[in-house]
Design a protein around this motif. Structure first.
Motif, mmCIF file in Angstrom:
data_model
loop_
_atom_site.group_PDB
_atom_site.id
_atom_site.type_symbol
_atom_site.label_atom_id
_atom_site.label_comp_id
_atom_site.label_asym_id
_atom_site.label_seq_id
_atom_site.Cartn_x
_atom_site.Cartn_y
_atom_site.Cartn_z
ATOM 1 N N GLU A 54 -10.248 50.349 18.571
ATOM 2 C CA GLU A 54 -9.089 50.892 18.937
ATOM 3 C C GLU A 54 -7.807 49.919 18.316
ATOM 4 O O GLU A 54 -6.719 50.696 17.954
ATOM 5 C CB GLU A 54 -8.901 50.402 20.630
ATOM 6 N N GLU A 55 -8.108 48.738 18.040
ATOM 7 C CA GLU A 55 -6.982 48.028 17.416
ATOM 8 C C GLU A 55 -6.728 48.393 16.051
ATOM 9 O O GLU A 55 -5.588 48.639 15.597
ATOM 10 C CB GLU A 55 -7.344 46.488 17.422
ATOM 11 N N GLN A 56 -7.567 48.461 15.152
ATOM 12 C CA GLN A 56 -7.633 49.123 13.857
ATOM 13 C C GLN A 56 -7.166 50.427 13.755
ATOM 14 O O GLN A 56 -6.587 50.842 12.830
ATOM 15 C CB GLN A 56 -8.891 48.786 13.263
ATOM 16 N N PHE A 57 -7.673 51.300 14.694
ATOM 17 C CA PHE A 57 -7.339 52.631 14.542
ATOM 18 C C PHE A 57 -5.768 52.799 15.201
ATOM 19 O O PHE A 57 -5.181 53.776 14.464
ATOM 20 C CB PHE A 57 -8.135 53.414 15.669
ATOM 21 N N GLU A 58 -5.205 52.069 15.756
ATOM 22 C CA GLU A 58 -3.821 52.198 15.993
ATOM 23 C C GLU A 58 -3.098 51.701 14.860
ATOM 24 O O GLU A 58 -2.147 52.229 14.544
ATOM 25 C CB GLU A 58 -3.525 51.234 17.179
ATOM 26 N N LEU A 59 -3.626 50.586 14.111
ATOM 27 C CA LEU A 59 -2.812 50.222 12.971
ATOM 28 C C LEU A 59 -2.999 51.266 12.052
ATOM 29 O O LEU A 59 -1.994 51.683 11.053
ATOM 30 C CB LEU A 59 -3.772 49.085 12.424
ATOM 31 N N ASN A 90 -14.538 52.090 7.244
ATOM 32 C CA ASN A 90 -15.058 51.050 8.163
ATOM 33 C C ASN A 90 -14.042 49.845 8.114
ATOM 34 O O ASN A 90 -14.179 49.107 9.379
ATOM 35 C CB ASN A 90 -16.232 50.733 8.269
ATOM 36 N N SER A 91 -13.424 49.484 7.325
ATOM 37 C CA SER A 91 -12.280 48.367 7.465
ATOM 38 C C SER A 91 -11.311 48.804 6.224
ATOM 39 O O SER A 91 -11.395 49.672 5.442
ATOM 40 C CB SER A 91 -13.036 47.199 7.086
ATOM 41 N N PHE A 92 -9.909 48.130 6.435
ATOM 42 C CA PHE A 92 -9.049 48.513 5.441
ATOM 43 C C PHE A 92 -7.973 47.112 5.703
ATOM 44 O O PHE A 92 -7.872 46.772 6.639
ATOM 45 C CB PHE A 92 -8.077 49.962 5.443
ATOM 46 N N GLU A 93 -7.190 47.097 4.482
ATOM 47 C CA GLU A 93 -5.794 46.064 4.496
ATOM 48 C C GLU A 93 -4.726 46.785 4.017
ATOM 49 O O GLU A 93 -4.912 47.346 2.864
ATOM 50 C CB GLU A 93 -6.403 44.839 3.603
#
Length: 508
Positions: A54-59, A90-93
């Motif tokens: 949820e946290e990364q998806f909101e970002l 699966n991850s991003f910056e």
């Protein structure tokens, strides 16, 4: 380790890390679908709530057009996705979240004036990416050809003390108290270098101060200018044909994806590689233009009349289709279907605009062609009408001396003609190559310089080439941007280089 979209074919099924920019994004409650570019290509990246949490998806939902980021994910094949692949993130910056990116609609909706003023951003579009990559390949293919033919690349000065072709269309500047000009051509210097090296070519910017606002003209453009010692104009024409065939063939082989992005029908380019270029004397070209001489049963005037009829019929079809789609929209439909139909209508109106321009111009082209006077130079419309009877580029040679430059060699036995050659591209793209055998006689050159009202003192160094070891020689110039326009199938030269400089456009 950073990887690139261009290498995705070898990376399917693996975890991949790429860096780039968001070019389009669609968001839902459980996923964000982003079109993503990294400079080497375009792909789709999927940011799913299930994979990210949820946290990364909101970002991810904060991402906007032209936001820059690094992403890592599983690469899968998906023929329906942009580029044929999908990166399941699966991850991003995020490096930067862009705000208020100004280019939010199609080129047609944004308009040419707006896009030209925002050229520094317009370059990021997929269409412009494809054009620039084709330009790059054309440049590399040009170098490949001449290097393989044992030419030496050399450089001509950009600041000169006189005009190469004797025109007044010069950008003048001050050179430590002396008048100097931005070069129109490196040709005269190329001749000097060919006398030292045998076969040379220059590749650099040239400048013309023509107040011409046409789809073919730029004030700053790039020229390729080979010069060859011990070449006749026949040798010159043979080289031009080999050169164009080689460059086009290499681009067709290496740039399939870019040509597909542009929607370029490559069948006409394939003929360039496969078929022999016709060679037509200027005197016969005039007859073809006026409809007095047919080529393989094709009459230039009649073809224009047929084209006009086809344009008119197609416009009627377009107007009917637009009316039908507008009626369907007014009756009500789902949001997706409405957007689809609105996009179709926009595309049809763009096509209609081009056809309406042809409908206005073709009658004038026909009239101009019918009344063309022998001895005059061909204008843009004349080249369009003339090349309509050919399926490949055509070489027009032996031109009237009065309309050509002083350095062109006179035809043996007929000083009213010179051994010049223009290569005209089909489909209305016009002249892309101009060349000639060069005059070798010192006496003739001195006379020609006077006839063109040029100052002989400015050309004494050039005349030395005839005083000391004069030999038959020839050369030509190719305008890179005109070549790019033809190969890409562009309506205007403005899209052929990163930043245009032409009459009325000096920024950005």
């Amino acid at each position: 380790m950073q990887q690139y979209i261009k290498d995705f074919a070898q990376l399917v099924g693996h975890e991949v890390s790429i860096k780039g920019w968001v070019t389009k994004i669609r968001k839902s409650k459980t996923a964000c679908f982003a079109d993503f570019r990294d400079g080497s290509g375009f792909t789709q990246a999927v940011f799913a709530l299930e994979s990210l949490g949820e946290e990364q998806f909101e970002l991810a939902k904060t991402l906007t057009l032209e936001s820059s980021l690094a992403i890592t994910g599983q690469l899968i094949r998906n023929e329906k996705s942009l580029g044929g692949y999908e990166l399941q993130v699966n991850s991003f910056e995020i490096y930067h979240n862009a705000e208020g990116y100004p280019i939010t609609k199609s080129d047609e909706e944004m308009g040419v004036k707006f896009l030209s003023d925002k050229r520094h951003l317009w370059l990021r579009s997929r269409r412009q990416w494809a054009i620039m990559r084709l330009r790059n390949q054309l440049i590399m293919s040009i170098h490949n050809f001449f290097q393989s033919e044992d030419f030496v690349q050399m450089d001509a000065p950009l600041l000169t003390g006189s005009a190469c072709e004797g025109t007044t269309d010069l950008f003048e500047t001050d050179f430590f108290g002396q008048p100097a000009y931005l070069s129109q051509s490196g040709q005269l210097y190329g001749e000097a270098m060919a006398m030292a090296m045998g076969k040379i070519y220059t590749f650099g910017p040239t400048f013309r101060a023509e107040k011409s606002n046409t789809p073919r003209h730029l004030s700053e453009f790039w020229m390729i200018e080979p010069e060859m010692a011990f070449y006749t104009n026949e040798d010159n024409m043979n080289l031009i044909e080999r050169f164009i065939k080689s460059v086009i063939g290499e681009v067709l082989y290496r740039c399939k994806d870019e040509l597909e992005v542009l929607g370029r029908d490559t069948s006409s380019l394939e003929k360039v590689v496969d078929e022999t270029f016709p060679r037509v004397a200027y005197s016969d070209a005039v007859k073809i233009l006026r409809g007095e001489l047919e080529i393989n049963g094709k009459n230039a005037i009649k073809l224009q009349e047929e084209d006009l009829a086809q344009v008119t019929a197609r416009l009627t079809e377009i107007q009917a289709e637009i009316a039908e789609r507008e009626k369907a929209i007014a009756a009500g439909m789902k949001k997706g279907a409405r957007r689809f139909n609105e996009g179709k209508i926009l595309a049809l109106r763009g096509e209609a605009k081009e056809l309406e321009e042809k409908q206005r111009h073709i009658p004038d082209w026909i009239e101009s062609a019918k009344n063309f006077e022998d001895g005059e130079d061909f204008g843009n419309s004349d080249e369009t009408v003339l090349t309509r009877v050919f399926s490949t580029p055509v070489m027009v040679y032996n031109w009237p001396a009065k309309i050509k430059s002083f350095y062109m060699k006179e035809v043996d036995g007929d000083p009213s003609l010179v051994k010049g050659v223009d290569l005209l591209a089909p489909d209305g793209y016009g002249e892309i190559v101009g060349g000639s055998e060069r005059e070798t006689s010192l006496e003739v050159l001195v006379r020609k310089i006077a006839e063109h009202n040029l100052d002989q003192d400015d050309f004494e160094w050039y005349l030395d080439l005839r005083r000391f070891g004069s030999v038959p020689h020839a050369g030509f110039g190719l305008g890179l941007e005109r070549l790019v326009r033809w190969v890409c199938g562009l309506n205007h030269v403005r899209e052929t280089l990163p930043f245009q400089r032409r009459y009325g456009q000096i920024k950005p």
